[in-house]
Motif scaffolding. Structure first.
Motif, PDB file in Angstrom:
ATOM      1  N   HIS A   1       0.853  -1.188   0.000  1.00 58.61           N
ATOM      2  CA  HIS A   1       0.000   0.000   0.000  1.00 58.61           C
ATOM      3  C   HIS A   1       0.889   1.238   0.000  1.00 58.61           C
ATOM      4  N   ASN A   2       0.291   2.368  -0.325  1.00 58.83           N
ATOM      5  CA  ASN A   2       1.000   3.627  -0.132  1.00 58.83           C
ATOM      6  C   ASN A   2       1.178   3.838   1.362  1.00 58.83           C
TER       7      ASN A   2
ATOM      8  N   TYR B   1       5.646   5.142   9.855  1.00 62.31           N
ATOM      9  CA  TYR B   1       4.838   5.301   8.655  1.00 62.31           C
ATOM     10  C   TYR B   1       3.459   4.712   8.909  1.00 62.31           C
ATOM     11  N   VAL B   2       2.462   5.209   8.166  1.00 62.46           N
ATOM     12  CA  VAL B   2       1.107   4.674   8.233  1.00 62.46           C
ATOM     13  C   VAL B   2       0.683   4.307   6.817  1.00 62.46           C
TER      14      VAL B   2
ATOM     15  N   ASP C   1      -7.873   7.459  -0.459  1.00 67.35           N
ATOM     16  CA  ASP C   1      -8.374   8.699   0.144  1.00 67.35           C
ATOM     17  C   ASP C   1      -7.413   9.255   1.207  1.00 67.35           C
ATOM     18  N   PHE C   2      -6.234   8.641   1.322  1.00 69.93           N
ATOM     19  CA  PHE C   2      -5.186   9.029   2.281  1.00 69.93           C
ATOM     20  C   PHE C   2      -5.603   8.851   3.730  1.00 69.93           C
ATOM     21  N   ARG C   3      -6.579   8.003   3.973  1.00 73.14           N
ATOM     22  CA  ARG C   3      -6.957   7.632   5.342  1.00 73.14           C
ATOM     23  C   ARG C   3      -6.237   6.340   5.689  1.00 73.14           C
TER      24      ARG C   3
END
Length: 128
Positions: free
Chosen positions: A53-54, A115-116, A121-123
């Motif tokens: 994932h990003n 990092y997350v 949607d950047f959530r």
């Protein structure tokens, strides 16, 4: 201060580059912000490979500058995942430098980055 005597980098080589004149501070050494950005890139690449994932950087929990980097040095960032949460990953990143004319590298920085994983949607999203 961390001693380099008989120490090897921890983690996997995540990024390797050459320090260039445009990356210097007014003293002629490589700018600390440039080094942090290389470390952040390295950590992000390791996390993306792990999560598929990003990821976004949410914190730098610790950072130590150990020795200067000079123009022309080969700069290598080694990253090791040290903790995973539901959405977050903590990575220890070490930066080592090597002068082109030398054979022994030296540790120049060490830091702990968080990092997350995020969706489109950047959530934050769960790491699978």
């Amino acid at each position: 201060m961390i001693s380099n005597v008989d120490k090897e980098p921890e983690g996997d080589l995540a990024i390797r580059t050459v320090a260039m004149p445009a990356d210097t501070n007014p003293s002629g050494n490589i700018f600390g912000g440039w080094v942090v950005s290389q470390m952040d890139l390295a950590g992000g690449m390791v996390c993306r490979k792990f999560t598929h994932h990003n990821v976004v950087t949410v914190a730098i929990e610790a950072m130590e500058f150990i020795a200067p980097i000079h123009v022309g040095d080969f700069v290598c960032c080694y990253a090791k995942i040290i903790k995973t949460g539901t959405t977050s990953i903590t990575v220890k990143i070490e930066t080592w430098a090597l002068k082109p004319s030398e054979t022994e590298r030296r540790q120049v920085t060490e830091g702990t980055f968080v990092y997350v994983a995020v969706g489109g949607d950047f959530r934050p999203i769960a790491i699978k």
